[in-house]
Scaffold this motif. Structure first.
Motif, PDB file in Angstrom:
ATOM      1  N   LEU A  80      56.041  31.495 115.939  1.00 49.67           N
ATOM      2  CA  LEU A  80      55.642  32.132 114.337  1.00 49.67           C
ATOM      3  C   LEU A  80      56.113  33.031 113.813  1.00 49.67           C
ATOM      4  CD1 LEU A  80      51.941  33.524 116.131  1.00 49.67           C
ATOM      5  CD2 LEU A  80      52.195  30.846 115.030  1.00 49.67           C
ATOM      6  N   GLU A  81      56.743  33.672 113.911  1.00 45.93           N
ATOM      7  CA  GLU A  81      57.352  34.566 112.682  1.00 45.93           C
ATOM      8  C   GLU A  81      58.676  33.119 112.038  1.00 45.93           C
ATOM      9  OE1 GLU A  81      61.753  36.085 111.522  1.00 45.93           O
ATOM     10  OE2 GLU A  81      61.129  35.346 113.703  1.00 45.93           O
ATOM     11  N   ILE A 125      61.163  43.483 108.269  1.00 41.70           N
ATOM     12  CA  ILE A 125      61.876  42.766 107.751  1.00 41.70           C
ATOM     13  C   ILE A 125      61.324  41.661 106.501  1.00 41.70           C
ATOM     14  CG2 ILE A 125      64.009  40.437 107.660  1.00 41.70           C
ATOM     15  CD1 ILE A 125      64.823  42.067 110.603  1.00 41.70           C
ATOM     16  N   ALA A 126      60.308  40.370 106.873  1.00 40.97           N
ATOM     17  CA  ALA A 126      59.750  39.713 106.255  1.00 40.97           C
ATOM     18  C   ALA A 126      58.569  40.612 104.960  1.00 40.97           C
ATOM     19  CB  ALA A 126      58.390  39.455 106.982  1.00 40.97           C
ATOM     20  N   MET A 127      57.927  41.813 105.056  1.00 47.90           N
ATOM     21  CA  MET A 127      57.315  42.189 104.253  1.00 47.90           C
ATOM     22  C   MET A 127      58.416  42.922 103.846  1.00 47.90           C
ATOM     23  SD  MET A 127      54.365  44.498 105.819  1.00 47.90           S
ATOM     24  CE  MET A 127      54.835  44.792 107.483  1.00 47.90           C
ATOM     25  N   CYS A 169      57.243  50.157 106.621  1.00 50.01           N
ATOM     26  CA  CYS A 169      57.617  50.556 108.147  1.00 50.01           C
ATOM     27  C   CYS A 169      56.491  50.580 109.019  1.00 50.01           C
ATOM     28  CB  CYS A 169      58.538  51.782 107.999  1.00 50.01           C
ATOM     29  SG  CYS A 169      60.618  51.863 107.268  1.00 50.01           S
ATOM     30  N   ALA A 170      55.568  51.267 108.363  1.00 54.43           N
ATOM     31  CA  ALA A 170      54.334  51.633 109.334  1.00 54.43           C
ATOM     32  C   ALA A 170      53.668  50.624 109.799  1.00 54.43           C
ATOM     33  CB  ALA A 170      53.646  52.710 108.841  1.00 54.43           C
ATOM     34  N   SER A 171      53.228  49.970 108.715  1.00 56.59           N
ATOM     35  CA  SER A 171      52.261  48.843 108.967  1.00 56.59           C
ATOM     36  C   SER A 171      53.701  47.799 110.055  1.00 56.59           C
ATOM     37  CB  SER A 171      51.993  47.783 107.513  1.00 56.59           C
ATOM     38  OG  SER A 171      51.675  48.696 106.831  1.00 56.59           O
ATOM     39  N   LEU A 201      64.381  47.838 106.900  1.00 61.00           N
ATOM     40  CA  LEU A 201      64.155  48.134 106.187  1.00 61.00           C
ATOM     41  C   LEU A 201      65.338  47.630 105.457  1.00 61.00           C
ATOM     42  CD1 LEU A 201      62.444  47.614 103.620  1.00 61.00           C
ATOM     43  CD2 LEU A 201      61.143  50.382 104.047  1.00 61.00           C
ATOM     44  N   ARG A 202      65.965  49.093 105.716  1.00 64.12           N
ATOM     45  CA  ARG A 202      67.406  49.661 105.584  1.00 64.12           C
ATOM     46  C   ARG A 202      68.689  48.535 104.672  1.00 64.12           C
ATOM     47  NH1 ARG A 202      68.849  52.389 101.338  1.00 64.12           N
ATOM     48  NH2 ARG A 202      69.213  49.372 100.048  1.00 64.12           N
ATOM     49  N   SER A 203      68.158  47.620 105.855  1.00 62.87           N
ATOM     50  CA  SER A 203      68.933  46.356 105.854  1.00 62.87           C
ATOM     51  C   SER A 203      68.719  45.221 104.411  1.00 62.87           C
ATOM     52  CB  SER A 203      68.958  45.623 107.465  1.00 62.87           C
ATOM     53  OG  SER A 203      67.770  44.816 107.572  1.00 62.87           O
ATOM     54  N   VAL A 204      67.008  45.310 104.185  1.00 60.79           N
ATOM     55  CA  VAL A 204      66.881  43.872 103.695  1.00 60.79           C
ATOM     56  C   VAL A 204      66.262  44.899 101.806  1.00 60.79           C
ATOM     57  CG1 VAL A 204      65.893  42.713 105.361  1.00 60.79           C
ATOM     58  CG2 VAL A 204      64.395  44.363 104.542  1.00 60.79           C
ATOM     59  N   ALA A 205      66.325  45.798 102.480  1.00 56.20           N
ATOM     60  CA  ALA A 205      65.472  46.886 100.657  1.00 56.20           C
ATOM     61  C   ALA A 205      66.663  46.583  99.613  1.00 56.20           C
ATOM     62  CB  ALA A 205      65.719  48.199 101.048  1.00 56.20           C
TER      63      ALA A 205
END
Length: 627
Positions: A80-81, A127-129, A152-154, A507-511
């Motif tokens: 799905l991802e 990563i998607a978000m 991150c929380a979601s 998140l750090r990897s894509v921010a």
């Protein structure tokens, strides 16, 4: 303290040393177990026959049907991802919530919950978000810390919302049903979603500039439809659902035949629509998404006999149809069908997997298999099912499954030796010194799990720590389903707590560069507090978890007060002064750690003995048996 009594603490210290040296957890557990087993045998403290149990335990792991659900759900999530479902959801739902202050943040929470119930992969969700929603938030003036924290929380909701892999592992370790664990975690998971949304609402009221609305150009286009247009679109297929219900009610067709007829009508309808409009099959599905969604859901509900009374059918039919018609009249036909086309696949898949498990139609393993097939079907319908996708999904599934099985084998070797040197008694002695009885045990366990979450992965906590704590919890008459959900809620924070919070790294990897690591760390603090508050609610109100068991009216055990939860000594004798007697199992200590709720364990399923009440203390005791 004798040399034999020193073996358990030395063995535990040796494991810590292996882990600190950086050895893989699975091999550190196995090597430590074998090392101390040979030491014990050479010193005459252990019998060589102890290791004869090892092949049988390894074989039992490999033949465990429950663990088979892990590769199924992992494969489902990866497919799905990779099929782009997350991107479509974030784009569509973000525009739908665009006019609301903080709308993108609400969309992230909502999509995070949907992804949790379908993909169940934290890395993919974060990563998607981070790639899609974070740039939009920053572009339109969202606070960097709040934006980072909510993503991150979601993303970590996948750890508590079924079908979570964490819950499967915990159910296996604690010896309870995966279905019971899923049912128990459902309401706390939804409450956590609501609490995250409530926090965003409070921030938008207190600090409006932190969460602005999107410009009108980013909103979902609206062209309100008339009531006549909405009825014309929905009534034909709605009448089909009425006809199917009458076939069931008359006894002409049931179950699988009704389902096949409903799906057959849907396929014929799409095919005919595509030919009349001269468009592709996929485009026809999107343009007729709302009436098709109504037909599919109602058919599934009828075939599974969820709605088996005229009143139930009429109520469900009227409410569901009214909501869809109102949505079409508000958004317009095109936008409404676009929203339904994006949301329907994950919702149908959620019902296919969780609905069949909760209704007792399928086991979690069978539900995972259906989910994997459903994910392949959805990817094929979206035109994204190809060989590279399958290779990536199978590769990721193989790696994760191997990882879990190796850790489980390593923990089994460690546990066998640890219990052979009476390590279980040593751990029980330590907790016997904790003041506060049951509450003291619960508080200390949560503190330990929370602190360990800063440094080690949830799998390691589940396979190393919980096998040592589960027998003590059972001795204290703690409901194991409630205990497992509580631990799962606690371990969820391990993805958010530095220095090793994986969601922070993802998140750090894509921010973007303007979002610093400090921004991410600061942004996650209030959301960790929200999760801890949800954990306190789970602890304080056990009925949030255990009400499902109450509805099943399971057999009740004899009443026992909270003061009697810890045994005081031999039957008919004076209370023992030895603190280990508060937890001692009697007989062979290794027998205390056999899987509970099985013939080998000789102990009935702990979930059968308890029924939660509003009083938190009642989570630790059963009700009187009903005559």
């Amino acid at each position: 303290m004798t040399a034999f009594e020193l073996m358990a603490p030395l063995m535990f210290a040796g494991l810590v040393v292996f882990l600190l040296l950086g050895y893989p957890v699975a091999f550190a557990l196995a090597a430590n177990g074998m090392l101390f087993a040979f030491i014990g045998i050479e010193l005459g403290m252990l019998n060589l026959s102890l290791l004869q149990a090892l092949p049988d335990r390894v074989f039992s792991i490999m033949s465990n049907q429950t663990l088979l659900a892990i590769p199924f759900f992992t494969f489902m999530g990866i497919v799905l991802e990779k099929s782009g479902m997350a991107e479509d959801l974030l784009d569509t739902i973000g525009k739908l919530f665009g006019p609301i202050r903080g709308g993108v943040a609400y969309a992230v929470i909502f999509v995070g919950a949907l992804l949790a119930a379908t993909t169940g992969v934290v890395a993919a969700s974060v990563i998607a978000m981070g790639l899609i929603s974070l740039p939009v938030m920053l572009r339109y003036g969202y606070n960097k810390q709040i934006a980072s924290g909510v993503i991150c929380a979601s993303g970590t909701l996948a750890q508590i919302i079924p079908p979570s892999l964490v819950l499967i592992v915990l159910a296996d370790v604690l010896g309870v049903s995966v279905g019971d664990m899923y049912e128990g975690a459902l309401l706390p998971g939804l409450i956590l979603v609501g609490m995250l949304a409530l926090f965003i609402l409070l921030v938008s009221l207190v600090k409006p500039n932190y969460l602005p609305t999107l410009p009108r150009s980013e909103w979902m286009p609206r062209a309100p439809a008339s009531l006549k247009e909405a009825l014309v679109d929905h009534v034909p297929l709605a009448l089909v659902t009425v006809g199917l219900y009458f076939l069931i009610n008359a006894g002409i067709a049931r179950d699988l035949w009704v389902f096949m007829m409903g799906m057959g009508v849907a396929l014929v309808w799409i095919f005919a629509f595509s030919k009349i409009r001269k468009i592709s099959f996929a485009a026809a599905m999107n343009e007729e998404a709302s009436p098709l969604f109504f037909l599919v859901i109602m058919t599934v509900l009828e075939a599974s006999e969820v709605i088996n009374t005229p009143r139930g059918f009429a109520t469900t039919f009227a409410v569901f149809l009214t909501l869809l018609i109102a949505g079409q009249m508000f958004l317009g036909t095109k936008s409404h069908n676009k929203v339904i086309a994006v949301m329907a696949p994950p919702l149908v898949l959620i019902f296919l997997v969780l609905g069949t498990i909760f209704l007792g139609v399928a086991t979690p393993t069978e539900g995972g298999a259906m989910g994997a097939v459903g994910a392949l079907a959805l990817a094929a319908l979206r035109g994204r099912l190809d060989t590279p996708l399958l290779k990536q999904a199978m590769d990721a599934t193989l790696k994760l499954t191997t990882f879990v099985v190796f850790i489980l084998i390593g923990s089994t070797i460690f546990a066998l030796t640890f219990r052979g040197v009476n390590g279980d008694i040593w751990v029980e002695n330590l907790f016997a010194l904790v003041p506060g009885g049951v509450w003291g045990f619960i508080i200390v366990v949560n503190i330990i799990v929370f602190i360990l979450g800063f440094f080690i992965d949830f799998f390691e906590i589940a396979f190393i720590l919980l096998p040592l704590l589960a027998p003590i919890a059972q001795k204290l008459d703690v409901n194991m389903v409630w205990f497992g959900v509580m631990i799962a809620m606690n371990m969820q924070t391990s993805f958010l707590t530095p220095p090793f919070g994986f969601a922070l790294f993802y998140l750090r990897s894509v921010a973007p560069k303007e979002v610093t690591t400090i921004d991410i760390y600061k942004g996650i603090i209030p959301f960790v507090c929200v999760q801890l508050l949800a954990l306190l609610l789970t602890i304080g109100f056990p009925r949030l978890v255990l009400d499902f068991d109450a509805l099943k009216a399971r057999q009740q055990a004899p009443d026992k007060s909270l003061d009697d939860a810890i045994p005081t000594g031999p039957a008919g004798g004076a209370p023992s002064t030895d603190p280990t007697d508060a937890f001692r199992q009697g007989g062979n200590p290794a027998d205390a750690f056999k899987p509970q709720g099985t013939p080998d364990g000789g102990v009935p399923n702990p979930t059968d003995a308890f029924k939660a009440q509003d009083n938190p203390a009642d989570a630790f005791k059963p009700e009187p048996a009903k005559k």
